[in-house]
Every structure is written in C-alpha cells, then in structure tokens.
Design a protein around this motif. Structure first.
Motif, mmCIF file in Angstrom:
data_model
loop_
_atom_site.group_PDB
_atom_site.id
_atom_site.type_symbol
_atom_site.label_atom_id
_atom_site.label_comp_id
_atom_site.label_asym_id
_atom_site.label_seq_id
_atom_site.Cartn_x
_atom_site.Cartn_y
_atom_site.Cartn_z
ATOM 1 N N ASP A 105 0.824 -1.199 0.000
ATOM 2 C CA ASP A 105 0.000 0.000 0.000
ATOM 3 C C ASP A 105 0.863 1.256 0.000
ATOM 4 O OD1 ASP A 105 -1.857 1.898 0.204
ATOM 5 O OD2 ASP A 105 -2.811 1.149 2.024
ATOM 6 N N PRO A 149 7.654 13.172 -12.816
ATOM 7 C CA PRO A 149 7.949 14.410 -13.522
ATOM 8 C C PRO A 149 8.445 15.472 -12.554
ATOM 9 C CG PRO A 149 5.587 14.068 -13.362
ATOM 10 C CD PRO A 149 6.227 12.852 -12.806
ATOM 11 N N HIS A 160 1.540 13.156 0.997
ATOM 12 C CA HIS A 160 0.138 13.409 0.685
ATOM 13 C C HIS A 160 -0.038 14.316 -0.522
ATOM 14 C CE1 HIS A 160 1.040 16.938 3.245
ATOM 15 N NE2 HIS A 160 0.202 17.536 2.438
ATOM 16 N N HIS A 161 1.054 14.913 -0.993
ATOM 17 C CA HIS A 161 0.944 15.692 -2.219
ATOM 18 C C HIS A 161 0.864 14.811 -3.453
ATOM 19 C CE1 HIS A 161 3.053 19.040 0.153
ATOM 20 N NE2 HIS A 161 1.829 19.433 -0.082
ATOM 21 N N LEU A 162 1.235 13.537 -3.288
ATOM 22 C CA LEU A 162 1.344 12.662 -4.447
ATOM 23 C C LEU A 162 0.185 11.675 -4.514
ATOM 24 C CD1 LEU A 162 5.134 11.786 -4.083
ATOM 25 C CD2 LEU A 162 4.107 13.583 -5.467
ATOM 26 N N SER A 163 -0.158 11.273 -5.713
ATOM 27 C CA SER A 163 -1.203 10.268 -5.886
ATOM 28 C C SER A 163 -0.637 8.890 -5.562
ATOM 29 C CB SER A 163 -1.690 10.300 -7.323
ATOM 30 O OG SER A 163 -0.646 9.874 -8.168
ATOM 31 N N MET A 166 2.047 7.670 -7.923
ATOM 32 C CA MET A 166 3.293 8.432 -7.728
ATOM 33 C C MET A 166 4.023 7.946 -6.489
ATOM 34 S SD MET A 166 3.623 10.897 -9.991
ATOM 35 C CE MET A 166 2.623 11.620 -11.266
ATOM 36 N N VAL A 171 8.301 4.717 -3.635
ATOM 37 C CA VAL A 171 8.693 3.536 -2.863
ATOM 38 C C VAL A 171 9.665 2.687 -3.672
ATOM 39 C CG1 VAL A 171 7.859 1.415 -1.805
ATOM 40 C CG2 VAL A 171 6.573 3.528 -1.511
ATOM 41 N N GLY A 625 -0.547 8.447 -17.783
ATOM 42 C CA GLY A 625 -1.237 9.360 -16.875
ATOM 43 C C GLY A 625 -2.102 8.662 -15.838
ATOM 44 N N GLU A 626 -2.700 9.484 -15.007
ATOM 45 C CA GLU A 626 -3.581 8.968 -13.975
ATOM 46 C C GLU A 626 -4.886 9.736 -14.043
ATOM 47 O OE1 GLU A 626 -1.671 9.055 -10.208
ATOM 48 O OE2 GLU A 626 0.169 8.208 -10.990
ATOM 49 N N ALA A 627 -5.935 9.120 -13.526
ATOM 50 C CA ALA A 627 -7.233 9.789 -13.542
ATOM 51 C C ALA A 627 -7.138 11.095 -12.758
ATOM 52 C CB ALA A 627 -8.287 8.882 -12.927
ATOM 53 N N ALA A 628 -7.812 12.126 -13.260
ATOM 54 C CA ALA A 628 -7.773 13.418 -12.588
ATOM 55 C C ALA A 628 -8.588 13.361 -11.302
ATOM 56 C CB ALA A 628 -8.318 14.492 -13.505
ATOM 57 N N LEU A 687 1.385 14.418 -25.265
ATOM 58 C CA LEU A 687 0.366 14.792 -24.300
ATOM 59 C C LEU A 687 -0.181 16.183 -24.621
ATOM 60 C CD1 LEU A 687 -0.489 13.428 -21.503
ATOM 61 C CD2 LEU A 687 0.694 15.380 -20.530
ATOM 62 N N ARG A 691 -2.912 23.168 -19.210
ATOM 63 C CA ARG A 691 -2.973 23.853 -17.933
ATOM 64 C C ARG A 691 -2.315 25.215 -18.002
ATOM 65 N NH1 ARG A 691 -2.383 18.641 -16.308
ATOM 66 N NH2 ARG A 691 -0.155 18.771 -16.482
ATOM 67 N N GLU B 203 2.659 0.487 8.499
ATOM 68 C CA GLU B 203 3.366 0.025 7.310
ATOM 69 C C GLU B 203 4.652 0.829 7.065
ATOM 70 O OE1 GLU B 203 1.917 -2.430 5.439
ATOM 71 O OE2 GLU B 203 2.962 -2.354 3.524
ATOM 72 N N CYS B 207 8.385 -0.397 6.518
ATOM 73 C CA CYS B 207 9.118 0.022 5.327
ATOM 74 C C CYS B 207 10.451 0.649 5.726
ATOM 75 C CB CYS B 207 8.254 1.002 4.543
ATOM 76 S SG CYS B 207 8.870 1.377 2.927
ATOM 77 N N ARG B 302 0.350 17.947 6.580
ATOM 78 C CA ARG B 302 -0.916 17.783 5.876
ATOM 79 C C ARG B 302 -1.873 18.922 6.156
ATOM 80 N NH1 ARG B 302 -1.336 11.683 7.703
ATOM 81 N NH2 ARG B 302 -0.323 12.679 9.447
ATOM 82 N N VAL B 309 -0.885 21.149 -6.418
ATOM 83 C CA VAL B 309 -0.043 20.231 -7.173
ATOM 84 C C VAL B 309 -0.921 19.525 -8.193
ATOM 85 C CG1 VAL B 309 1.577 18.344 -7.017
ATOM 86 C CG2 VAL B 309 1.259 19.860 -5.071
ATOM 87 N N MET B 311 -1.825 16.636 -10.431
ATOM 88 C CA MET B 311 -1.435 15.224 -10.414
ATOM 89 C C MET B 311 -1.516 14.595 -11.802
ATOM 90 S SD MET B 311 -0.731 14.654 -7.368
ATOM 91 C CE MET B 311 -1.049 15.355 -5.794
ATOM 92 N N THR B 312 -2.155 15.269 -12.700
ATOM 93 C CA THR B 312 -2.378 14.616 -13.986
ATOM 94 C C THR B 312 -1.107 14.623 -14.816
ATOM 95 O OG1 THR B 312 -3.274 16.719 -14.634
ATOM 96 C CG2 THR B 312 -4.834 14.956 -14.239
ATOM 97 N N GLY B 313 -1.118 13.792 -15.807
ATOM 98 C CA GLY B 313 0.024 13.724 -16.707
ATOM 99 C C GLY B 313 1.110 12.856 -16.144
ATOM 100 N N GLY B 314 1.832 12.192 -16.969
ATOM 101 C CA GLY B 314 2.898 11.355 -16.447
ATOM 102 C C GLY B 314 3.668 10.866 -17.626
#
Lengths: 691, 314
Positions: A105, A149, A160-163, A166, A171, A625-628, A687, A691, B203, B207, B302, B309, B311-314
C-alpha cells in the motif's frame, strides 16, 4: 558490485524455511519447509491465496520478524552468505543495501510527516558513503528514473501531495536507490487501479532488468505474474506446492491446486457461463489437515494423500511439484477434471418489449467539498463542487445484468447507492418499476450486496438473525415462519441450516459473502445491486460466488446491477456494460460488443491494461497518466489529457453519449473514425497540455 | 469565552445579595441603597453585563466582598505561585510521561516496563489528594526531607514573587509539583505508549526497517514524531486540567496560589473572586487550545496550506 563475481551463486537461496507464531495454547506454522532459489536478475513470482504464507516468506527473508513470529528453522542465504543468523545490526546493513523492499500500500508505506526527499536521502546516506549534496543528486536521479515528472521539485513534497501511483514510484525509487541485488515486492500493485498497475509493473520490470536486480514478486494476481515473472512458486497453506517456469504453470499446471487456481480466474478471451471452481476454501492455519493440506478440496485425492505429506519432487523439466499423483515426467494420471460443472446454455431471459425495471434518468450527485466559509473568503476561492456522478442515464431491463466498470473515484459506487436510494440524487431521478426510488418508503423489492463481507455483517448478531432482519424490518409474512425461511435461504446459498446459530467471525470471507447474499435474497427482491461483491475475496472463492450468483439469477429471475473494477469478472457476469470515467458514462454496450469492439479510447485503455495470462502478459504499452481528481476535473471530455486521439475540440466540448448501430453508445466523437483501425498505443501522441 | 463570561456574570449578579454580605446586619436601609448605587446594581442587567465585560477586558474584576480589595490585586498576588506550580508540574508530566512512555513502548516485554505500567495504574487510580497526603506523610512526617506546606521563602522580582531562587522555595515546590504531575504523568505515559505501539505497527515503519535504517532513526525519526500528534492534543488539554487539579493540590499543601484563593472564596461566597477566577481559567484554556492547534500545524505538513499540485500527466 559483488553481484558480478557471484553469477553462479543464486542471489537468494531459501532452504527449508519454517516460521512459527506461538499462540497461548498452540503454535501456528504459517510457513513450513519452503525452499527456493532466485538466480541473479531472475524474477520469481510467489502466488497463493490469502493465508498461504507468501507475505510471511517475504518478511522472513527481509527479517527479523515482528515478535511473536519467529524463524524456527531453515536457512536464508544471500549471495552465498547466510543471513538468517546475523545479528540485528549486521542484518540492517543488508536490508535496504542489498535487499530492497516494495510494499503493497503506497499510501501507508511512506512516513506522512517527512518529505519524499528526506526519506530518500536518509536511505541513501544510511547505506552509501555520500555527503548530503551527493545523496540529494542521487535522489533526484532516482526519482527521475522512476518516472516522476519534475523530480527536483518533488523532493520537497510530502507524501500526501502525491497520488497513489506516484507514491508507489517513490517507494520503488527507495527500494532501488542503493542498487540492491534483490528486490522483494509484496503485492506492489494490488492497491492500485488497473491502468496504474500496468505502469508500475512496467517500471519495476524495466528498472530491475536494467540493473540486473533479481525480484521476488509476491502477489495473488496471476496476470501480474504472467507478465513479469520468469518462474513461479505456488504456495498453499504454508507450503510450496509447485514451482516452475511461468509458461509451464500457465499452459500445463501440475498440481491440482495450481490447476484449479488457473481455471477459476475469469478470462477476458472466453465467455463461460460458469467458472471452474475448487470447492471449499484454504484451511485456517490452526486446522491444517493431515497429509496433503489440499486433499479435502482435491478431486484427485486418494487415501495416500490423506495420510502422508507429499514432498516437493523435482520434475524432468526443472520444475517441481508436491503431489502424489504427479509422476516424474510431470504427467498426472488422467482423472476427471476438478469439479467442472457443465456450462449452461445462455438463457434468453430478456423480454425486450417490456418497459425497463430500473430507469436511471440523468442522475447527478454533487458533493460540496469547499473549505469553511471564512477560509474561502480569506483566500478568495469559490465553492468547490465534486461531481461524483454527473448526468448518468441508464435503463435496466427485467432479468438483465448490467455492469458498471471504472477505476476508483469514477463514481460507480455513488451511482449504485443512488439507485438503491441510499443517496438522494442532486438532480435527476431513479425510477424502479415506474416509481421514484426517493419516494418509496419500503424498499424490499430491491437489495444491495456490499463489497466487504467482514464489515457489512454485524459481528454481534447470529447469522439467522442477520438474514431474518430484512424480513422483520419490512414485516413480510413469509407464511411459513421466519426460521424456516432462513434455513431455506442458507441452503440456497450453499450453507447449512445449522450455520444459522453461528456468528459471522466463524465463517470465511466467501461464506460471509454467501450470508450477505442470503440476507439480500430474504425478501424475495427482484433487483439486486452488487457493489464489488468479490473484490475482497480470493480467486478460487470468487469463482464460487460468481457461479452462485449466476445460478440464483437464473433460478429466481433476478435483475442485477453489478459494480466492479475487474473487467474480466464483468465480462463473465454482464449482459450489458457501462464504462464510467470521472462521474460520466463514456460508453455503454452489450458485453460481447464491448470486448470485441471497444469504442471509447478509455475502454480500450482499460482493456489494454489488463495483463493477459494466456499471452504472457499485456500486449499494448502501459497507459499514460492517472485519472484526474474528480473535484478538479479537466474541461471538455474528462479523458482528454490521457487520450491518444484527442483533438482540440475534446478540450472544450464535453461529448455526450451517442447511440451506435449495434446497441452501443459512445461519448467520443473522435473514436468513430478510428474505431475501425485499433488505436495504436505503441506510438502515443504527445500529451495535450492545457494547464 | 463568552459563555463563561455570561455564567460568571450570572453568578456575580444573581447568586445571593452582595449588599447583604458586604454591609453587615447593622447597616441601615439607606446605607444599603448607597452601596447598591456605588456597586452599580441598580442598572439594567444588560448594561451591567456590558460594564462587566468592559472591566474584565481591562483586567478589572471588581472588588472582593470579603477582603474588600480589588480582585485584580488579589489575583496578581497569587498568580505567580500557581503559574510556577503548574509550569513545573506540566514539564514534569511531559518529560517523564513522554520519556517513560517511549521506553515502555519500545521494550514492552521488559520487567522495567511492567513495573512502570503497574505503577502508572496506581497513579491513575489514586485521587490527587491521597497522593499528596501520602507524600506528605512519607517525605515530610517520616523522613523530614521536605517541608509539608507553604511556598518557603520567596524573592520578589518586580511584581512577581518567585520560589525558584531560594533553596526552601525549590524544596517546597517539589512535592506539590510532583503530586499534581503524577496523574498527568501516568496519563501521558499510557497515551504515548498506546500511540507509539500503534505507530510501530504501521506500514511505513515496516518500510523504514526494511530500508535498513538504524533503530534510532526508525524509533525517533519516524515513529516518535507520528506518535506525538495525538499526544499533543490530549496533553495540551490536560495542562488545562492541571490548573483545575491544582485546587486540590494547593489545598493539601496549603500552597498560596490562585486555586486556594478560589476555594477560600467559595467558602465565603466571594462572588467577584470566583467569577474572575472562572474567566481566567477559561482564558487559559482557550490560549492552550490555540497553542495546541498551532503546534499541530507546525508538526503535520498535511494541515499546512496545500500547494496546488497537479497530479495529472505522467
């Protein structure tokens, strides 16, 4: 780099590993006599259902175990050096340095109070003689390599800033940053969506191949194994029952358990009315049967299996299996296939002329996720509205199974809840047999089955009371006494009447889900909404539950709405499928049509992302990409930032569902032209940044 | 704050007739009327409340009925004693509580931890005054080590009288502070222990261990910080209740602090003193809560303003 000199020596060699957990009156052995080698650069998959001991095996290699668990026997060798006898501080030098670990996780694997950079640099500096600056440079390079990126900026981000995707990349960066010889990945993709899973698997595979890192990949997902591993070990009740090459395992599994496990996985390329199922479930660790632990579930079992434990015997082709029935050549005597129930002929259950039983008319569910008023005034922000479901229309005919698929956050569960009246739609309406669901007081004609059978049953109630509750609540006169009806229901779902006096904790996950089904059926509903009913279950149990639901549907003429993220399960169950993305339906189609000719680019992406077991993994490239964030959805078509065929108009105009000739409807004006030629994901268009 | 103000004012205005208690039995009707006028008791309740708030903001709480001196003087006199007591015992509680809590959490099986834990149970169960009396009996009466009551010699630094600078002042401080802190120590200890044991199961700790970090880095770098988040809230609120508990401790040790003043006032029905004490305590509670929230903000990223930020695009 000690790895080069040790080419002939296995990177990891586990010999006769035994792990014990002392209980107050007993000793449980979750891992028993497990032996395997991993060659340099090799990927060894360890599969098994929950409770098979695969994660504990991984933990024992990383060691030391959390007390009271302890390694009670066997040896662990890393590059020709025995490591299970090392002291804590010596072992610590190996952990993180020579063995990297990736956990399931990504949301909990990182310390929430430290930045990504701090944690990464900390790991690097613990093991490598680098100063702060050099470690920082290395950390940036690592993040860059795992595909984050703007790596330098990410260094100062908190987790917590990352999805989720990401974070899993971070990890992995952390596991690889010291150039270990072995990475232990424990269910690295299980918590992720299909499209992200494909990306992470790709990343892990390419990174480890480039570095020549060996991988021990622990997972329950055969698809992931098929795509990644060179060899597979199958575990059952704490023991390795079969080990061999991936192709061998997929094409011709030897052990009856492997055979059943492979057959019970719903496949994308075949529609069967019934899945092959293994009866029963994995035994509890406190009650492992004598002899071969699998014998109570095995249709091949003979007396010898019940008495004597089979050992893992090497076969001619380099594999090994622990079964009395498997000869040295790897052939099993021809015995009847394990409990294959003949396929039922597809019933023509649909009555086309009738009005739909459930009519979902342009429903939306908006959630206000604004900050408090004062903060909004201070920062001059407007209200933030999360459109969980945004204008979905769908009708379900009597006797039909309609499935809604999509990744997490697409609004499928919210839709399900609106359909049964748990949420009142912000706009639009749901009509059940002509009546608005919101205005119905007694709702016994439709029921819901929830995802988690552990959380959805009150642990303090006996099973009989749980099942009888809806009868009492709705005051339904079943005419023959509540208890009689409960017994009947229990038998209908494959339990026995005596089980009514037991409490939920006495049942396994699959049995609990049967109880949930019995409870849903108690009032003789016509329509059942199932929200991910099998995603918390093991594959072999999932097959049982899916078969049961199909049988009950035919028997009781039920109409089902089936919510799932698993396209293969959906294919097996549904007549009609709706695909959701960011709160909107992007495609609805008859099941056969959807899989044969997916029209929306998102549907295609989902299908491409699923590892194909038969063909040794995924065919196309990993989706991008990831879902918005649904609270911050892109303008126009929500999918355009990830879409390979997006044109300028997609950014501005939001497409609506347009009916196609074959009963399908697609919300993509562009795909019409490209539907004939399959989208080439192999050379994606740049892409489209807006934005 | 406002609610407490209203309650305090209600006390002030409606509980008993201050004129009766101030003027004495022999006073004539006319004397009483004069006094009533001087105290402003003839105005409308709303107006009186307005005055009350206005004065309170300026730090004037009226005149003590009993001592016939301005309440603010009385409080200023007593405040240092209480503040010194509360600060010392809070520090004791935090340092000992957190320290022992970590020890017990890291070595749950050691005999030392078991002793501490059962000890903490006793501390948790015994009421403060029993602790105090036991301490007095043991340390003062039997062993004659420390004085049993009072503040000892104090030194005046400006308007502030402190017991920190003299030996007898420090000696007198030990027992009351310890008594007051004992309950808090056990509470913080158990809280830290429970939280830390939970965090150690997390966890990200697994880790961190798998990354081969040293015990020190894992336990103090990662586990402790995460442990302290909830502890801060509870501990902060408890510093407030230390003030409440100080009433009992001050009585037992005859510590010339605010609470003793309060208790005495209750005994004599000295409403202005009671009312202002209430307001003061409420004020301290509010301040502590504010500090706790700010601390949270500093520790937990937090809660800080989110950078936007994408998050989209990669």
């Amino acid at each position: 780099m000690t790895a080069e000199s040790a080419d002939t020596v296995p990177v990891l060699s586990v010999k006769g590993l035994r792990v014990e957990i002392p209980l107050w009156d007993d000793i449980v052995v979750p891992v028993n006599d497990v032996s395997f080698d991993i060659a340099p650069g090799e990927v060894l998959g360890i599969v098994g259902e929950s409770g098979a001991g695969k994660s504990i095996t991984g933990a024992a290699v990383i060691g030391p175990m959390d007390p009271p668990s302890r390694i009670a026997g066997g040896e662990v060798w890393l590059q020709g050096r025995r490591i299970d006898t090392l002291s804590g501080s010596e072992l610590r030098r190996i952990r993180g340095r020579d063995i990297g670990a990736v956990f399931q996780d990504p949301l909990t694997a990182l310390d929430p109070l430290q930045t990504v950079g701090e944690q990464l640099i900390e790991t690097i500096r613990t093991h490598l003689p680098l100063d702060r600056h050099a470690a920082r440079t290395r950390a940036i390079a690592m993040l860059d390599q795992v595909g984050l990126p703007a790596a330098e900026r990410r260094l100062d981000d908190y987790p917590h800033h990352l999805s989720g995707g990401m974070r899993q990349r971070v990890v992995i960066a952390m596991a690889l940053c010291t150039d270990p010889v072995l990475v232990i990945a424990d269910e690295p993709t299980t918590a992720l969506d299909v499209s992200i899973q494909a990306q992470i698997i790709d990343l892990l595979k390419t990174q480890c191949r480039q570095r020549g890192t060996a991988v021990m990949l622990i997972t329950h997902d055969m698809g992931v194994i098929a795509e990644t591993a060179d060899r597979v070990g199958v575990m059952y009740a704490g023991r390795l029952v079969e080990i061999g090459s991936v192709t061998q395992m997929i094409k011709a599994p030897r052990h009856p358990y492997t055979h059943g496990l492979m057959a019970s996985i719903p496949r994308l390329n075949q529609i069967r009315r019934r899945l092959t199922q293994i009866k029963g479930a994995m035994p509890r660790l406190t009650a492992i049967p004598d002899g071969c632990a699998f014998h109570p579930r095995c249709s091949h079992a003979v007396d010898k299996c019940r008495e004597t434990l089979p050992v893992l015997t090497p076969l001619d082709d380099g594999g090994a299996a622990a079964c009395w029935q498997v000869g040295r050549s790897g052939n099993r005597p021809a015995l009847p296939q394990p409990s294959v129930v003949p396929d039922l002929a597809p019933l023509s259950r649909l009555v086309a002329s009738e009005p739909p039983l459930v009519d979902i008319d342009n429903v939306s569910q908006y959630f206000d996720v604004s900050k408090p008023l004062i903060e909004r005034l201070a920062t001059r922000q407007g209200r933030r509205i999360l459109k969980a479901v945004d204008g979905v229309s769908l009708s379900i005919r009597r006797g039909e199974t309609v499935a809604i698929v999509g990744e997490s956050g697409c609004g499928k569960s919210t839709l399900a809840r609106m359909v049964v009246g748990l949420y009142r739609p912000t706009s639009g309406s749901v009509r059940f047999d002509g009546t608005d669901v919101g205005k119905m007081r007694r709702q016994h004609r439709f029921q819901m089955i929830f995802q988690d059978p552990y959380a959805s049953l009150n642990p303090r109630w006996r099973t009989a009371s749980l099942i009888a509750e809806p009868l009492r609540t709705h005051g339904i006169d079943v005419g023959r006494g509540v208890r009689r009806r409960v017994d009947e229901l229990l038998e209908m779902v494959g339990l026995s009447a005596a089980d009514g006096d037991r409490y939920p904790h006495e049942f396994s996950g699959g049995q609990r889900q049967r109880i949930s089904i019995a409870r849903a059926l108690a009032c003789e509903p016509e329509f059942i909404v199932c929200d991910e009913p099998t995603s918390a279950l093991d594959v072999s149990v999932q097959a049982q539950i899916l078969n049961l639901m199909k049988d009950l549907q035919d028997e009781l003429k039920l109409t089902l709405m089936f919510i799932s993220h698993n396209l293969a399960v959906v294919r097996h169950m549904a007549d009609h499928i709706g695909v959701m993305y960011l709160g909107r339906l992007v495609e609805t189609s008859p099941a056969s049509e959807l899989f044969a000719r997916p029209k929306h680019p998102y549907t295609r992406m989902l299908l491409d992302a699923i590892p194909d077991i038969e063909r040794g993994g995924r065919v196309g490239a990993a989706p991008r990409g990831e879902a918005a964030d649904p609270a911050n959805a892109p303008t126009g078509c929500g999918f355009h930032p990830r879409c390979a065929i997006a044109v300028a108009a997609c950014r501005i105009e939001r497409p609506n569902l347009v009916a196609q000739g074959d009963g399908a409807a697609v919300a993509c004006p562009v795909s019409d032209t490209s539907a004939a030629a399959p989208a080439d994901a192999s050379h994606p268009v740049e892409l489209v940044a807006v934005r | 704050m406002l609610v407490v103000g209203i309650v305090a004012f209600g006390l002030f205005r409606y509980v008993g007739d201050p004129v009766m208690s101030m003027a004495g039995i022999e006073a004539t009707q006319q004397d009483r009327e004069e006094l009533r006028e001087r105290l402003g008791l003839n105005e409308s309740p709303l107006l009186q409340f307005g005055h009350f708030i206005k004065d309170a903001v300026r730090g004037e709480f009226g005149i003590s009925y009993r001592a016939a001196r301005p309440v603010s003087d009385l409080i200023a006199e007593r405040l240092p004693a209480t503040i010194e007591l509360v600060i010392v015992s809070s520090i004791l509680a935090l340092v000992l509580g957190v320290g022992l809590g970590i020890l017990v959490a890291l070595h749950p099986q050691s005999p030392f931890s078991r002793i501490i834990l059962s000890g903490s149970l006793i501390g948790n169960c015994l009421p403060t005054f029993v602790n105090g009396i036991l301490l007095i009996y043991l340390v003062s009466v039997t062993l004659h080590w420390l004085p049993s009551f009072g503040r000892g010699e104090v030194v005046a630094v400006g308007s502030w009288t402190t017991g920190f600078l003299t030996l007898s002042g420090l000696k007198s401080l030990i027992m009351p502070a310890l008594t007051l802190a004992l309950f808090q120590i056990t509470l913080v200890l158990r809280l830290v222990r429970a939280e830390m044991m939970e965090v150690l199961q997390a966890e990200f700790i697994r880790c961190a261990r798998a990354r081969g970090l040293s015990q020190r880095a894992v336990n103090f770098g990662h586990a402790l910080k995460n442990t302290l988040l909830p502890v801060i809230t509870i501990a902060g609120l408890n510093i407030g209740s230390v003030i409440a508990f100080s009433a009992i401790t001050e009585t037992v040790f005859q510590w010339p602090g605010l609470s003793l003043l309060f208790i005495d006032s209750v005994r004599f029905g000295d409403i202005p003193v009671m009312a202002s004490y209430l307001i003061l305590v409420a004020f301290v509670f509010v301040i502590i809560n504010l500090v706790v929230d700010l601390l949270y903000f500093i520790i937990d990223p937090r809660l800080r303003l989110r950078r936007s930020v994408a998050m989209t695009g990669g």
